[in-house]
Design an enzyme around this catalytic site. Structure first.
Site, short mmCIF file in Angstrom:
data_model
loop_
_atom_site.label_atom_id
_atom_site.label_comp_id
_atom_site.label_asym_id
_atom_site.label_seq_id
_atom_site.Cartn_x
_atom_site.Cartn_y
_atom_site.Cartn_z
CG HIS A 77 -1.97 -1.09 1.15
ND1 HIS A 77 -1.82 -2.31 1.77
CD2 HIS A 77 -3.18 -1.14 0.51
CE1 HIS A 77 -2.88 -3.06 1.55
NE2 HIS A 77 -3.72 -2.38 0.78
CG ASN A 78 3.84 1.13 -2.60
OD1 ASN A 78 3.13 1.16 -3.61
ND2 ASN A 78 4.68 0.13 -2.36
NE ARG A 107 6.63 1.40 -8.26
CZ ARG A 107 7.22 2.06 -9.27
NH1 ARG A 107 6.70 1.99 -10.49
NH2 ARG A 107 8.31 2.77 -9.06
CB ALA A 155 -2.00 -16.38 -1.34
#
Length: 710
Positions: free
Chosen positions: A415-416, A418, A616
């Site tokens: 969660h940045n 980018r 996942a």
């Protein structure tokens, strides 16, 4: 019919196309200036109109004048304003003029002029009345030039008298030096009582030829020129000659006009290019002046705020002291703002057409772009969607807002900033792919893009489950109801609350309320706890028949769109999406490690000892992504090939990877000589038990040995 339009000769216009291109006035005598200031201009204009009408009627008459009309000594123009007959010279043919008696004349009451070409020597007196403006007609300039000689000087116009010998009888003609050769020729034809198409030759008494020109040699009654008619034109020849003459003149004029138009177009193009370049320079200069003025005002306002903050106890602390020109400042509430020292901090990139088109596709590879380039691409999205004009945004404020957004994204593995760019780029691509720019108003498009940019502002790297279980400040503040999403909204509008970074500062209050409500709705919709609720509402709207004119239908669509963009990494090619899976798992593992240390519950899909990449993603793609994108594809079929098929392809790849991993594990267990149906139990529980058993057996042996020694 009305008389033909008078065309001014070339000498009264510009002397060359160069002068016309330079927009210079024609050269006129100094006397013309005095005439322009005199009071005769109005009467000259009316006289010119009457002369045009008279010449038109005279040129179109076909009947031959009687001899009495030609030699009548009292032949003059009808009396009118500014013109009255005088006693002409006996046997002469002329029109004489006198000064005007009054200022107005009714041209409709003037009788027809006498037929036949008559030369007009003009006499008049000066007029003391001034006028404010000279007539703009070029035909009037011609009349003024003719009248200049009579207006200046002693008030008497110069004229020439030439004596002719016609059939043994002496006649005289009087004409102005400004008459043309054709006018003199027509006058001689009238005296000789022949048609104007006849060819006339003038000879002296010695047999010499005399040219029919205005400045022909002066003579006396004793040396009158003999008039010889060399060829009398008949009606047929006259018409043919007249037609030939007209055609030749028309052709010549057309050729000259074409050359003149070509030259004029060429010079106009040069002038337009020059003006365009100069205007661009002026626009750039004005823009720079405006931006400098705005930055100066903003620096002053920022300094004022800093002084006020120091007085009230609120503080802005630089993030780093390494550079004296730090651009990021942190307020006491934790929100980061951009200083005015280096605005804008990212340069404007010129995007190629290939990049512009690539930016609209879901296959866009975000890993090849630096932060400054991503900022420039986000700025391009606002320009291309025409959002600056829709919300009356200041371009400098937009740059500053984007810098502030970038500063308020933390350096998390997933969660940045980018991730913010990827979600915004996918939203931008879906707007073009689904044709939303023609289905939704621009205000909604701006809300979608802005909400996508702000949807994860100041994300701490730990999800809502951790916030609630750990009883963090965010969970307490928002009562365990979507604490992260509420925090993202709060940070977004704290940034917009700052005048220096408020891109919606120029919209009215009602529009801002709609923008705030729409952004809050979309950002809160990104909470995965509401996924089933939002998707079911959207499916219900689609089954009933989606109506773009209903607000609740559009709200549901916008919430589904931002959810699709938020979790759209698997829509991209495998080489783009797979690194994002690694980043997400790293963030999950960091949270699970912290939860283990703090004694909090650990989610199975975050435990690094239990999760693999295929396990996942398989369940997430099969039960979350594919159903949602298939529901949206029913409304926008274009998404089927570009997104749904890519999701199914990714699912197949991860299932293949899972089968390969299970095959490798099975082979490893068989090589050790045992196999269990529960390999994870063996790995997690049996192995530690065996190790403990070995340890206790070793301790027992040591105790027995010690007892024997005692």
């Amino acid at each position: 019919p009305d008389p033909p339009r008078t065309v001014a000769p070339d000498f009264l216009c510009t002397s060359s196309p160069d002068r016309l291109a330079r927009n210079q006035s024609p050269s006129l005598p100094s006397a013309f200036v005095e005439v322009a200031d005199s009071g005769i201009c109005n009467r000259i204009t009316r006289y010119l109109k009457l002369v045009q009408k008279w010449k038109y009627r005279q040129n179109n008459t076909e009947e031959q004048l009687p001899e009495s009309r030609v030699h009548e000594s009292s032949t003059t123009m009808p009396a009118m304003d500014g013109l009255r007959p005088e006693s002409p010279t006996s046997g002469s043919h002329c029109i004489q003029e006198t000064p005007p008696a009054q200022d107005t004349v009714d041209s409709d009451k003037v009788e027809a002029f006498p037929a036949g070409p008559v030369t007009t020597p003009i006499t008049t007196t000066r007029s003391g009345r001034l006028v404010h403006q000279v007539r703009e007609s070029i035909g009037l300039q011609l009349c003024l030039k003719i009248l200049i000689s009579s207006v200046m000087g002693n008030g008497v116009a110069t004229s020439r008298s030439i004596f002719l010998s016609v059939n043994g009888k002496t006649e005289s003609i009087v004409f102005s030096p400004h008459c043309s050769s054709q006018d003199i020729h027509d006058l001689i034809c009238q005296v000789a009582q022949v048609k104007r198409s006849s060819q006339i030759v003038l000879k002296t008494s010695e047999g010499g030829h005399v040219p029919i020109v205005p400045d022909m040699p002066q003579n006396t009654t004793d040396s009158a020129y003999r008039v010889n008619v060399t060829k009398a034109g008949d009606s047929g020849d006259t018409e043919v000659q007249a037609l030939s003459l007209v055609l030749s003149k028309v052709g010549e004029q057309a050729f000259r006009m074409e050359e003149f138009r070509t030259e004029l177009d060429k010079r106009l193009n040069i002038i337009e290019k020059r003006l365009e370049s100069e205007s661009l320079k002026l626009v750039e200069i004005e823009r720079c002046k405006k931006e400098i003025s705005e930055v100066r005002d903003q620096v002053w306002q920022q300094g004022k705020k800093l002084s006020q903050a120091s007085e009230t106890g609120s503080k802005l602390v630089p993030m780093s002291s390494q550079d004296s020109e730090d651009i990021v400042l942190t307020a006491d509430n934790g929100i980061k703002f951009v200083s005015m020292k280096r605005v804008p901090a990212f340069q404007k990139y010129i995007l190629s057409q290939e990049t512009v088109e690539y930016l609209k596709k879901p296959t866009f590879d975000n890993w090849h772009w630096e932060p400054n380039e991503m900022l420039s691409l986000l700025e391009h999205m606002y320009h291309e969607l025409d959002l600056l004009q829709e919300f009356n945004m200041n371009p400098v404020t937009l740059k500053r807002w984007l810098l502030c957004i970038q500063a308020n994204y933390r350096n998390n593995p997933f969660h940045n900033f980018r991730h913010c760019f990827c979600v915004s780029q996918m939203m931008y691509g879906m707007i073009h792919l689904c044709g939303l720019d023609s289905l939704l108003p621009k205000e909604d498009l701006g809300i979608l893009i802005t909400a996508a940019i702000c949807h994860d502002l100041d994300h701490p790297g730990y999800n809502n489950t951790y916030q609630i279980n750990a009883r963090t400040e965010l969970a307490i503040r928002y009562n365990d109801i979507s604490p992260l999403e509420n925090h993202h909204c709060a940070v977004a509008f704290q940034i917009l609350n700052n005048p220096e970074t408020n891109i919606f500062a120029n919209v009215d209050k009602e529009a801002f309320q709609r923008i705030r409500k729409g952004m809050t709705m979309l950002i809160l919709a990104t909470d995965m706890a509401r996924h089933a609720e939002i998707l079911e509402n959207f499916k219900k709207r689609t089954e009933e028949g989606f109506d773009f004119s209903k607000k609740d239908h559009l709200d549901t669509l916008k919430m589904v769109l931002i959810k699709c963009c938020d979790i759209s990494n698997e829509v991209r090619p495998m080489e783009v999406s797979e690194p994002w899976v690694d980043c997400l798992l790293e963030e999950y593992f960091n949270q699970s490690d912290r939860e283990k240390i703090e004694g909090l519950p650990v989610a199975p899909f975050m435990d690094r000892e239990k999760v693999t990449k295929p396990t996942a993603q398989i369940g997430f793609i099969r039960f979350v992504l594919i159903p949602m994108f298939e529901a949206v594809a029913k409304l926008f079929p274009a998404l089927t090939d570009s997104m749904v098929q890519q999701l199914k392809s990714s699912l197949h790849k991860y299932e293949t990877l899972k089968e390969q991993e299970e095959a490798r594990r099975k082979q490893a267990r068989q090589s050790k000589g045992f196999e269990t149906p529960f390999p994870r139990i063996t790995e997690v529980m049996v192995t530690p038990l065996k190790s403990s058993l070995d340890h206790y057996e070793k301790l027992k042996q040591e105790q027995q040995q010690t007892a024997e020694e005692k």
